[in-house]
Design a protein around this motif. Structure first.
Motif, PDB file in Angstrom:
ATOM      1  N   MET A   1      32.979  17.459  23.562  1.00  0.00           N
ATOM      2  CA  MET A   1      32.879  18.877  23.854  1.00  0.00           C
ATOM      3  C   MET A   1      32.146  19.080  25.188  1.00  0.00           C
ATOM      4  N   HIS A   2      32.585  20.052  25.919  1.00  0.00           N
ATOM      5  CA  HIS A   2      31.983  20.381  27.208  1.00  0.00           C
ATOM      6  C   HIS A   2      31.253  21.717  27.083  1.00  0.00           C
ATOM      7  N   ASN A   3      30.176  21.834  27.831  1.00  0.00           N
ATOM      8  CA  ASN A   3      29.495  23.128  27.935  1.00  0.00           C
ATOM      9  C   ASN A   3      30.140  23.849  29.122  1.00  0.00           C
ATOM     10  N   PHE A   4      30.983  24.832  28.830  1.00  0.00           N
ATOM     11  CA  PHE A   4      31.759  25.478  29.893  1.00  0.00           C
ATOM     12  C   PHE A   4      30.888  26.090  30.975  1.00  0.00           C
ATOM     13  N   LYS A   5      29.687  26.554  30.620  1.00  0.00           N
ATOM     14  CA  LYS A   5      28.828  27.190  31.617  1.00  0.00           C
ATOM     15  C   LYS A   5      28.317  26.204  32.661  1.00  0.00           C
ATOM     16  N   LYS A   6      28.404  24.919  32.351  1.00  0.00           N
ATOM     17  CA  LYS A   6      27.968  23.895  33.303  1.00  0.00           C
ATOM     18  C   LYS A   6      29.129  23.323  34.123  1.00  0.00           C
ATOM     19  N   LEU A   7      30.337  23.760  33.831  1.00  0.00           N
ATOM     20  CA  LEU A   7      31.502  23.259  34.560  1.00  0.00           C
ATOM     21  C   LEU A   7      31.668  24.013  35.876  1.00  0.00           C
ATOM     22  N   GLU A   8      31.803  23.264  36.955  1.00  0.00           N
ATOM     23  CA  GLU A   8      31.980  23.876  38.271  1.00  0.00           C
ATOM     24  C   GLU A   8      33.259  24.727  38.313  1.00  0.00           C
ATOM     25  N   ILE A   9      34.315  24.262  37.638  1.00  0.00           N
ATOM     26  CA  ILE A   9      35.563  25.037  37.648  1.00  0.00           C
ATOM     27  C   ILE A   9      35.384  26.396  36.971  1.00  0.00           C
ATOM     28  N   TRP A  10      34.558  26.437  35.939  1.00  0.00           N
ATOM     29  CA  TRP A  10      34.303  27.714  35.264  1.00  0.00           C
ATOM     30  C   TRP A  10      33.482  28.634  36.172  1.00  0.00           C
ATOM     31  N   ASN A  11      32.435  28.091  36.788  1.00  0.00           N
ATOM     32  CA  ASN A  11      31.576  28.897  37.667  1.00  0.00           C
ATOM     33  C   ASN A  11      32.331  29.414  38.893  1.00  0.00           C
ATOM     34  N   GLU A  12      33.152  28.577  39.478  1.00  0.00           N
ATOM     35  CA  GLU A  12      33.942  29.016  40.643  1.00  0.00           C
ATOM     36  C   GLU A  12      34.935  30.096  40.242  1.00  0.00           C
ATOM     37  N   SER A  13      35.537  29.943  39.072  1.00  0.00           N
ATOM     38  CA  SER A  13      36.509  30.950  38.643  1.00  0.00           C
ATOM     39  C   SER A  13      35.818  32.254  38.225  1.00  0.00           C
ATOM     40  N   MET A  14      34.591  32.174  37.741  1.00  0.00           N
ATOM     41  CA  MET A  14      33.825  33.398  37.458  1.00  0.00           C
ATOM     42  C   MET A  14      33.515  34.138  38.755  1.00  0.00           C
ATOM     43  N   ASP A  15      33.236  33.398  39.828  1.00  0.00           N
ATOM     44  CA  ASP A  15      33.034  34.026  41.140  1.00  0.00           C
ATOM     45  C   ASP A  15      34.304  34.743  41.594  1.00  0.00           C
ATOM     46  N   LEU A  16      35.455  34.126  41.307  1.00  0.00           N
ATOM     47  CA  LEU A  16      36.721  34.745  41.666  1.00  0.00           C
ATOM     48  C   LEU A  16      36.932  36.056  40.915  1.00  0.00           C
ATOM     49  N   VAL A  17      36.521  36.110  39.664  1.00  0.00           N
ATOM     50  CA  VAL A  17      36.624  37.352  38.886  1.00  0.00           C
ATOM     51  C   VAL A  17      35.870  38.472  39.612  1.00  0.00           C
ATOM     52  N   SER A  18      34.656  38.166  40.041  1.00  0.00           N
ATOM     53  CA  SER A  18      33.857  39.165  40.768  1.00  0.00           C
ATOM     54  C   SER A  18      34.543  39.594  42.056  1.00  0.00           C
ATOM     55  N   GLU A  19      35.101  38.634  42.780  1.00  0.00           N
ATOM     56  CA  GLU A  19      35.811  38.948  44.025  1.00  0.00           C
ATOM     57  C   GLU A  19      37.025  39.828  43.746  1.00  0.00           C
ATOM     58  N   SER A  20      37.732  39.520  42.673  1.00  0.00           N
ATOM     59  CA  SER A  20      38.917  40.297  42.315  1.00  0.00           C
ATOM     60  C   SER A  20      38.532  41.747  42.043  1.00  0.00           C
ATOM     61  N   TYR A  21      37.474  41.946  41.266  1.00  0.00           N
ATOM     62  CA  TYR A  21      37.026  43.314  40.980  1.00  0.00           C
ATOM     63  C   TYR A  21      36.597  44.034  42.258  1.00  0.00           C
ATOM     64  N   LYS A  22      35.919  43.319  43.158  1.00  0.00           N
ATOM     65  CA  LYS A  22      35.460  43.937  44.407  1.00  0.00           C
ATOM     66  C   LYS A  22      36.633  44.409  45.251  1.00  0.00           C
ATOM     67  N   ILE A  23      37.629  43.547  45.433  1.00  0.00           N
ATOM     68  CA  ILE A  23      38.722  43.937  46.333  1.00  0.00           C
ATOM     69  C   ILE A  23      39.615  45.006  45.718  1.00  0.00           C
ATOM     70  N   THR A  24      39.822  44.941  44.405  1.00  0.00           N
ATOM     71  CA  THR A  24      40.737  45.912  43.794  1.00  0.00           C
ATOM     72  C   THR A  24      40.140  47.316  43.717  1.00  0.00           C
ATOM     73  N   ARG A  25      38.832  47.437  43.874  1.00  0.00           N
ATOM     74  CA  ARG A  25      38.204  48.776  43.886  1.00  0.00           C
ATOM     75  C   ARG A  25      38.714  49.624  45.043  1.00  0.00           C
ATOM     76  N   SER A  26      39.174  48.959  46.094  1.00  0.00           N
ATOM     77  CA  SER A  26      39.633  49.707  47.272  1.00  0.00           C
ATOM     78  C   SER A  26      41.157  49.923  47.277  1.00  0.00           C
ATOM     79  N   PHE A  27      41.858  49.438  46.273  1.00  0.00           N
ATOM     80  CA  PHE A  27      43.309  49.619  46.207  1.00  0.00           C
ATOM     81  C   PHE A  27      43.622  51.083  45.909  1.00  0.00           C
ATOM     82  N   PRO A  28      44.815  51.526  46.256  1.00  0.00           N
ATOM     83  CA  PRO A  28      45.195  52.915  45.952  1.00  0.00           C
ATOM     84  C   PRO A  28      45.148  53.198  44.446  1.00  0.00           C
ATOM     85  N   GLU A  29      44.821  54.423  44.125  1.00  0.00           N
ATOM     86  CA  GLU A  29      44.677  54.819  42.718  1.00  0.00           C
ATOM     87  C   GLU A  29      45.965  54.597  41.918  1.00  0.00           C
TER      88      GLU A  29
END
Length: 115
Positions: A1-29
C-alpha cells in the motif's frame, strides 16, 4: 500500500487542480457548464484516481487506476488546447500548463511502469 499524500505524482496533480481552477475563473460565463466544468472535473480526476488506486490490494489493480488517471491527464491537455484556441488563456500560460501536464503524464507512466 502507498500513502498517496507522499506520492510526487499525487502532489503535482493536486497543484494542477489549483491551476485549473485559477485559469477557468477567467473563462466566459457561458462556459460554466461546458469547458470550465469539464476541465475542473477532469483535473480533479487525476489525483482522485491515484489516491483511490493506493487503496487497492494489488499493484495490478493500482495500475488500472493509474491508467484512468493518465487518461484524464490527456483529456485535460486537450481541454487546455481548446482553451488556448478560444483565446481564454495566453500563450505563455498555455505553454506553462502544457509543460506541467506533460510532466505529470510522464510521471504517471513511469510510476506505473515501476509497479
Amino acid at each position: 500500500m502507498h500513502n498517496f499524500k507522499k506520492l510526487e505524482i499525487w502532489n503535482e496533480s493536486m497543484d494542477l487542480v489549483s491551476e485549473s481552477y485559477k485559469i477557468t475563473r477567467s473563462f466566459p460565463e457561458f462556459e460554466t457548464y461546458g469547458l470550465i466544468n469539464q476541465m475542473n472535473r477532469c483535473a480533479i480526476s487525476i489525483p482522485s484516481h491515484i489516491s483511490e488506486g493506493t487503496s487497492k490490494s494489488s499493484n495490478k489493480h493500482f495500475a488500472n487506476y493509474l491508467e484512468h488517471s493518465l487518461g484524464s491527464a490527456f483529456e485535460w491537455e486537450t481541454q487546455l488546447n481548446v482553451a488556448f484556441n478560444e483565446r481564454y488563456i495566453s500563450e505563455e500560460k498555455f505553454k506553462e500548463l502544457e509543460n506541467k501536464i506533460k510532466q505529470i503524464q510522464k510521471m504517471i507512466s513511469s510510476f506505473k511502469s515501476g509497479l
